[in-house]
Design a protein around this motif. Structure first.
Motif, PDB file in Angstrom:
ATOM      1  N   SER A 150     107.628  60.885  76.231  1.00 31.51           N
ATOM      2  CA  SER A 150     108.912  61.311  75.438  1.00 31.51           C
ATOM      3  C   SER A 150     108.636  61.753  74.058  1.00 31.51           C
ATOM      4  O   SER A 150     109.432  62.872  73.635  1.00 31.51           O
ATOM      5  CB  SER A 150     109.508  59.860  75.168  1.00 31.51           C
ATOM      6  OG  SER A 150     110.058  59.288  76.147  1.00 31.51           O
ATOM      7  N   LEU A 151     107.246  61.715  73.762  1.00 32.39           N
ATOM      8  CA  LEU A 151     107.049  62.094  72.067  1.00 32.39           C
ATOM      9  C   LEU A 151     106.122  63.077  72.253  1.00 32.39           C
ATOM     10  O   LEU A 151     105.873  63.784  71.196  1.00 32.39           O
ATOM     11  CB  LEU A 151     106.598  60.983  71.220  1.00 32.39           C
ATOM     12  CG  LEU A 151     107.775  59.567  71.195  1.00 32.39           C
ATOM     13  CD1 LEU A 151     107.443  58.604  70.219  1.00 32.39           C
ATOM     14  CD2 LEU A 151     108.923  60.371  70.363  1.00 32.39           C
ATOM     15  N   HIS A 152     105.152  63.396  73.234  1.00 29.19           N
ATOM     16  CA  HIS A 152     104.357  64.499  73.447  1.00 29.19           C
ATOM     17  C   HIS A 152     104.806  65.669  72.924  1.00 29.19           C
ATOM     18  O   HIS A 152     106.126  66.021  73.452  1.00 29.19           O
ATOM     19  CB  HIS A 152     103.532  64.451  74.458  1.00 29.19           C
ATOM     20  CG  HIS A 152     102.151  65.135  74.474  1.00 29.19           C
ATOM     21  ND1 HIS A 152     102.213  66.557  74.407  1.00 29.19           N
ATOM     22  CD2 HIS A 152     100.973  64.753  74.322  1.00 29.19           C
ATOM     23  CE1 HIS A 152     100.958  66.755  74.349  1.00 29.19           C
ATOM     24  NE2 HIS A 152      99.973  65.945  74.375  1.00 29.19           N
ATOM     25  N   PRO A 153     104.337  66.704  72.251  1.00 32.48           N
ATOM     26  CA  PRO A 153     104.787  68.081  71.966  1.00 32.48           C
ATOM     27  C   PRO A 153     105.079  68.696  73.177  1.00 32.48           C
ATOM     28  O   PRO A 153     105.724  69.964  73.144  1.00 32.48           O
ATOM     29  CB  PRO A 153     103.830  68.826  70.779  1.00 32.48           C
ATOM     30  CG  PRO A 153     102.786  67.802  70.909  1.00 32.48           C
ATOM     31  CD  PRO A 153     103.103  66.276  71.374  1.00 32.48           C
ATOM     32  N   SER A 154     104.158  68.400  74.263  1.00 29.85           N
ATOM     33  CA  SER A 154     104.408  69.224  75.482  1.00 29.85           C
ATOM     34  C   SER A 154     105.593  68.377  76.433  1.00 29.85           C
ATOM     35  O   SER A 154     105.575  68.930  77.744  1.00 29.85           O
ATOM     36  CB  SER A 154     103.105  69.535  76.133  1.00 29.85           C
ATOM     37  OG  SER A 154     102.368  70.483  75.368  1.00 29.85           O
ATOM     38  N   GLY A 155     105.936  67.559  75.935  1.00 29.80           N
ATOM     39  CA  GLY A 155     106.672  66.570  76.822  1.00 29.80           C
ATOM     40  C   GLY A 155     108.395  66.844  76.367  1.00 29.80           C
ATOM     41  O   GLY A 155     108.615  67.979  76.208  1.00 29.80           O
ATOM     42  N   LEU A 156     108.907  65.721  76.476  1.00 34.94           N
ATOM     43  CA  LEU A 156     110.535  65.759  75.929  1.00 34.94           C
ATOM     44  C   LEU A 156     110.582  66.196  74.526  1.00 34.94           C
ATOM     45  O   LEU A 156     111.720  66.517  74.168  1.00 34.94           O
ATOM     46  CB  LEU A 156     111.208  64.737  76.342  1.00 34.94           C
ATOM     47  CG  LEU A 156     111.335  64.401  77.996  1.00 34.94           C
ATOM     48  CD1 LEU A 156     112.041  63.003  78.147  1.00 34.94           C
ATOM     49  CD2 LEU A 156     112.336  65.512  78.445  1.00 34.94           C
ATOM     50  N   ALA A 157     109.760  65.877  73.554  1.00 34.58           N
ATOM     51  CA  ALA A 157     110.078  65.982  71.888  1.00 34.58           C
ATOM     52  C   ALA A 157     110.780  67.207  71.726  1.00 34.58           C
ATOM     53  O   ALA A 157     111.600  67.013  70.958  1.00 34.58           O
ATOM     54  CB  ALA A 157     108.636  65.822  71.461  1.00 34.58           C
ATOM     55  N   PRO A 158     110.241  68.428  72.336  1.00 33.36           N
ATOM     56  CA  PRO A 158     110.989  69.629  71.738  1.00 33.36           C
ATOM     57  C   PRO A 158     112.419  69.742  71.985  1.00 33.36           C
ATOM     58  O   PRO A 158     113.214  70.386  71.450  1.00 33.36           O
ATOM     59  CB  PRO A 158     110.258  70.883  72.154  1.00 33.36           C
ATOM     60  CG  PRO A 158     108.950  70.278  72.548  1.00 33.36           C
ATOM     61  CD  PRO A 158     109.095  68.649  72.985  1.00 33.36           C
TER      62      PRO A 158
END
Length: 272
Positions: A150-158
């Protein structure tokens, strides 16, 4: 006050004291809750008295100690562990696993997932998979940690339109879980997530968000808005079941509900 995490090898009295302090209780508070004398609580914590199996069960209930950590207390007191821990693939938990899958599939076309105590993905329905396309492959390799995803910059965050608010919500949930369980893995995860890039504070992330904190997500179908519920097993006596949770996402507006109906069946099930 920083309270050290309970750990194997400590005397049972020291473990009881750590859990009492973690719950913010005095010896008198605990004594009143447990209907025993504060002197007896003091004797148990200092090792002048040894708790019976029944007294230990009673105190664990009053202190709301997780089942996994209760076993540690029983072993420290010289008793056999009380609570079993089985894999979800164990035949004894077959009905449970089927119930989890029934809940997940029955929630379609809305997303739902099951996680363990460390937020590792146990299972998910197809509706969730449809929202995770295009994310970094390494984040989708089992075991998938859904908070990291959810919070990783390569995950859902963007893609999260209200990232500051949702990030604060997730970190608060995780902090609370760390306080309740004293789990070192969760503590490490919390520090990792805190280190991810975060949007500049807007001053609004601590404001009430209606009745629930929404997840507002940008997708190929347009912006979608969700709220979620958590389901846990009632009165579990197996460690695995006590640590299993199902999070179900619901559309927060008619446009999201319609978009999810259109997406239904277009994406494959997320591998676990």
């Amino acid at each position: 006050m920083t309270i050290p995490s309970p750990s194997p090898g400590r005397p049972v009295g020291a473990l009881l004291r750590l859990w009492r302090e973690r719950r913010g209780l005095s010896q008198l508070n605990l004594a009143c809750r447990a209907d025993v004398s504060s002197r007896h609580v003091s004797f148990l914590e200092t090792g002048r008295s040894q708790p019976s199996r029944e007294m230990l069960l009673h105190l664990c209930e009053e202190l709301e100690i997780p089942l996994r950590e209760r076993n540690a207390l029983f072993m420290a007191a010289g008793f056999a562990p009380v609570y079993a821990e089985r894999s979800l693939d164990d035949p004894a938990l077959r009905a449970t696993r089927e119930a989890v899958e029934l809940v997940l599939h029955g929630h379609e076309p809305y997303p739902a997932l099951a996680v363990d105590r460390h937020w590792r993905l146990v299972s998910a329905n197809r509706a969730l998979g449809a929202l995770l396309t295009g994310l970094a492959p390494e984040l989708l390799q089992p075991p998938v940690n859904v908070l990291r995803l959810s919070l990783h910059p390569s995950g859902l965050a963007p893609r999260i339109l209200n990232l500051a608010q949702w990030r604060e919500h997730l970190l608060a949930r995780l902090r609370h879980q760390v306080e309740l369980t004293a789990d070192p893995v969760l503590s490490t995860l919390l520090e990792e997530l805190r280190g991810y890039p975060a949007p500049a504070p807007s001053g609004r992330e601590h404001e009430p968000a209606g009745v629930v904190v929404p997840l507002c997500l940008e997708t190929a179908a347009g912006p979608l808005s969700f709220f979620s519920t958590i389901t846990v097993f009632g009165t579990p006596i197996d460690i695995t079941l006590s640590e299993l949770a199902i999070e179900s996402f619901f559309p927060a507006d008619p446009a999201t509900a319609e978009a999810l109906r259109q997406l239904s069946g277009q994406a494959g099930r997320l591998a676990t």
